[in-house]
Motif scaffolding. Structure first.
Motif, PDB file in Angstrom:
ATOM      1  N   LYS A  85      -2.010   2.077  -0.342  1.00 45.53           N
ATOM      2  CA  LYS A  85      -3.011   3.051   0.116  1.00 45.53           C
ATOM      3  C   LYS A  85      -3.955   2.452   1.158  1.00 45.53           C
ATOM      4  CE  LYS A  85      -4.627   3.592  -4.072  1.00 45.53           C
ATOM      5  NZ  LYS A  85      -3.783   2.640  -4.809  1.00 45.53           N
ATOM      6  N   SER A  86      -4.513   1.281   0.840  1.00 45.10           N
ATOM      7  CA  SER A  86      -5.455   0.660   1.783  1.00 45.10           C
ATOM      8  C   SER A  86      -4.758   0.309   3.088  1.00 45.10           C
ATOM      9  CB  SER A  86      -6.046  -0.620   1.187  1.00 45.10           C
ATOM     10  OG  SER A  86      -6.723  -0.333   0.010  1.00 45.10           O
ATOM     11  N   THR A  87      -3.547  -0.190   2.973  1.00 42.35           N
ATOM     12  CA  THR A  87      -2.792  -0.561   4.169  1.00 42.35           C
ATOM     13  C   THR A  87      -2.578   0.660   5.056  1.00 42.35           C
ATOM     14  OG1 THR A  87      -1.674  -2.218   2.810  1.00 42.35           O
ATOM     15  CG2 THR A  87      -0.692  -1.707   4.948  1.00 42.35           C
ATOM     16  N   LEU A 114     -11.607   7.040   3.866  1.00 42.42           N
ATOM     17  CA  LEU A 114     -12.416   6.466   2.785  1.00 42.42           C
ATOM     18  C   LEU A 114     -11.505   5.740   1.822  1.00 42.42           C
ATOM     19  CD1 LEU A 114     -13.667   9.827   3.008  1.00 42.42           C
ATOM     20  CD2 LEU A 114     -15.553   8.307   2.477  1.00 42.42           C
ATOM     21  N   ASP A 115     -11.749   4.440   1.646  1.00 39.53           N
ATOM     22  CA  ASP A 115     -10.873   3.639   0.805  1.00 39.53           C
ATOM     23  C   ASP A 115     -11.540   3.344  -0.537  1.00 39.53           C
ATOM     24  OD1 ASP A 115      -8.919   2.083  -0.211  1.00 39.53           O
ATOM     25  OD2 ASP A 115      -9.060   0.477   1.275  1.00 39.53           O
ATOM     26  N   GLU A 116     -11.179   4.122  -1.537  1.00 42.01           N
ATOM     27  CA  GLU A 116     -11.706   3.916  -2.904  1.00 42.01           C
ATOM     28  C   GLU A 116     -13.196   3.643  -2.901  1.00 42.01           C
ATOM     29  OE1 GLU A 116      -9.577   1.392  -5.517  1.00 42.01           O
ATOM     30  OE2 GLU A 116      -7.698   1.717  -4.452  1.00 42.01           O
ATOM     31  N   VAL A 117     -13.954   4.570  -2.318  1.00 40.04           N
ATOM     32  CA  VAL A 117     -15.369   4.293  -2.090  1.00 40.04           C
ATOM     33  C   VAL A 117     -16.210   4.287  -3.356  1.00 40.04           C
ATOM     34  CG1 VAL A 117     -15.354   5.095   0.288  1.00 40.04           C
ATOM     35  CG2 VAL A 117     -15.804   6.715  -1.552  1.00 40.04           C
TER      36      VAL A 117
END
Ligand SMILES: Nc1ncnc2c1ncn2[C@@H]1O[C@H](COP(=O)(O)OP(=O)(O)OP(=O)(O)O)[C@@H](O)[C@H]1O
Ligand SMILES: [Mg+2]
Lengths: 244, 294
Positions: free
Chosen positions: A42-44, A162-165
């Motif tokens: 996901k982050s990638t 938004l990455d797992e904010v």
């Protein structure tokens, strides 16, 4: 027109293939939630979308323009795609309002007074106007993350990543950040977010995407994904994150 | 659940036999002043009561000799007070040069740009070489070698020029490494956040990385600058009369080392205010940004 189009995106770290041909589109006002186990990519995927990572195959397009075109300036791309991180990453040497102003003033070269009054309005909106001169280390995690979100909004981006904010936040602080995101969604902000908050995804997402080991296994409306998923991998994942 | 540790049945022992002195801020200031006076007093007493105390005081702390050495006279005593100005201007000039060149060198070493690859290799060789050579040798090579080479402008300079050049060359290598460590100490998340705001690499460096790195490098930089201040004394081998050289002339003239003590005191007058000032700066910055953790 699609805001963002990923077409068969491949990403490798050495011999490890992290994204194996991911295709995804976001229209204006879409809120797309990426769900999937830790390490699924996901982050990638988010970092590839704003060119913080180079990709090994496929294509990424913003408003129909391919970002792989060598004439593309990555800095200009990133001014249109804002990103918020799990660990806030506020600048500790700048106070809250300076954090919010940094991008517009030094990337967009806009006049400081104008930017400052906009920044104060944004801070007012998250109820932190009176903390504008405070340094980030003195704010709570939830306050810091809301400042980080507002900092990216100050760029007036056409897309928000938004990455797992909320993952680094104390459970009691998650709500205030999710409420802000709900408001943004209601206003029609186009967002692509990686999240473990299934309740939030169900309420807010226009589309939910399940990523498993670098492959999109299934995507669809929240009610489809959460109530009647067709793929076994999706069902197994949801059973794990939502026991009962 | 196989085992369960029982909570202790009585309150734990919280009083330590180690007694702590509880002093109010005012009393602790008095106490620190008093202990300083006692320690200094013991030191002075030692020079009074030691068997060689009288000679010691005469050779190193003769007020008349100290005063004469500070000002110099027309009977052959050099002026240490005048000599220190040479150290001061050299140090000030070199400090500015080293701060700028060191940063450039550090920047070359940490960029990943492919075009700069050959430059990066050169920079690595440079730091390795000039941190490894004793500075005295650099003085000799630059001071005598360059004029010997006879290659135009650079060979026709005066000794102070070569002195500054040698100091700058050596300390740039040290300071570049200090900067590099500082730049690397800024978390990667900061860079990602800045770049994703659309800031260019150069603006990220200037507005995000450098301001944070500077805070971590100030103490080690100061350390290097203090030793640089002292190394300005070495320019005397190029025939420049600075403070220490003047004091040595006077010691040979008058068979008395009080001039050397004067030189030492003058060097302390340069370094101590500088350290106090930067310590104050650091404390103020931390107090402003951070939550107190005591
Ligand atoms: N810079 C890198 N170098 C090598 N491998 C990497 C790098 N970044 C990520 N990976 C690998 O890529 C895979 C996907 O990582 P990613 O961070 O995208 O997962 P994720 O879905 O965001 O997980 P999480 O939910 O824990 O944040 C992991 O196996 C990770 O080890
Ligand atoms: Mg992640």
């Amino acid at each position: 027109m699609n805001v963002l189009t990923l077409d068969g995106v491949v990403k490798r770290f050495g011999s490890l293939e992290v994204l194996k041909g991911v295709s995804l589109t976001l229209d204006r006002h879409d809120v797309v939630c990426l769900i999937g186990a830790s390490g699924s990519g996901k982050s990638t995927l988010l970092r590839c979308a704003n060119l913080l990572e180079s990709i090994g195959g496929g294509d990424i397009a913003l408003f129909g323009q391919s970002l792989l075109d060598p004439r593309i300036d990555p800095d200009l791309v990133r001014r249109n795609i804002a990103m918020v991180f799990q660990s806030f990453n506020l600048f500790p040497h700048l106070n809250v309002v300076q954090n919010v102003m940094l991008g517009p003033v030094y990337a967009l070269k806009r006049p400081a007074e104008e930017v400052r009054s906009e920044a104060m309005l944004l801070l007012e909106r998250i109820g932190l106007r009176d903390r504008a001169e405070e340094y980030p280390d003195r704010l709570s995690g939830g306050q810091q993350q809301r400042v980080a979100i507002v900092r990216s909004l100050a760029m007036q981006p056409s897309l928000l990543l938004l990455d797992e904010v909320t993952s680094a936040l104390d459970p009691t602080l998650v709500g205030e950040v999710l409420d802000l995101l709900r408001e943004l969604a209601a206003e029609g902000t186009t967002m692509l977010l990686a999240t473990h908050e299934m309740g939030f995804a169900r309420d807010v997402a226009t589309k939910v995407v399940f990523l498993d080991q670098g492959v999109i296994v299934e995507q669809g409306s929240p009610s489809h994904m959460f109530d009647t998923p067709t793929q076994a991998a999706t069902q197994a994942f949801l059973a794990r994150v939502r026991p009962n | 659940m196989s085992q369960r540790t029982d909570a202790p049945s009585s309150a734990p022992q919280l009083f330590s036999s180690r007694r702590r002195l509880h002093l109010s801020p005012r009393y602790s200031r008095v106490a620190s002043l008093a202990s300083t006076v006692v320690v200094l007093g013991l030191f002075v007493a030692a020079t009074f009561f030691a068997p060689g105390g009288v000679q010691f005081r005469h050779f190193f702390f003769d007020p008349h000799q100290m005063w004469a050495s500070l000002l110099g006279n027309n009977r052959g005593l050099a002026s240490v007070g005048k000599g220190i100005w040479t150290n001061i201007w050299m140090f000030c000039l070199c400090e500015v040069l080293v701060l700028i060149l060191g940063l450039l060198l550090a920047w070359v070493r940490i960029t990943t740009s492919a075009i700069l690859a050959p430059l990066r290799m050169l920079a690595t060789v440079y730091t390795d070489v000039f941190r490894g050579i004793p500075i005295l040798l650099v003085f000799i090579i630059v001071g005598f070698g360059l004029s010997e080479l006879n290659i135009g402008w650079i060979s026709q300079q005066n000794p102070p020029f070569y002195g500054c050049m040698a100091i700058t060359i050596t300390y740039t290598a040290y300071v570049a490494e200090v900067y590099r460590a500082g730049l690397h100490s800024v978390p990667n998340g900061q860079i990602l956040a800045a770049r994703s705001l659309g800031l260019s690499e150069a603006t990220t460096m200037r507005r995000v990385i450098l301001p944070q790195a500077i805070r971590t490098v100030i103490p080690p930089l100061l350390n290097d600058f203090i030793s640089m201040q002292k190394d300005t004394a070495l320019v005397s081998i190029l025939g420049i009369t600075e403070a220490v050289q003047s004091a040595q002339i006077n010691a040979a003239q008058s068979f008395n080392d009080s001039g050397l003590v004067v030189a030492a005191l003058l060097f302390l007058c340069m370094t101590i205010p500088l350290t106090r000032f930067t310590d104050g700066l650091i404390d103020r910055d931390r107090a402003r940004r951070l939550v107190a953790a005591r």
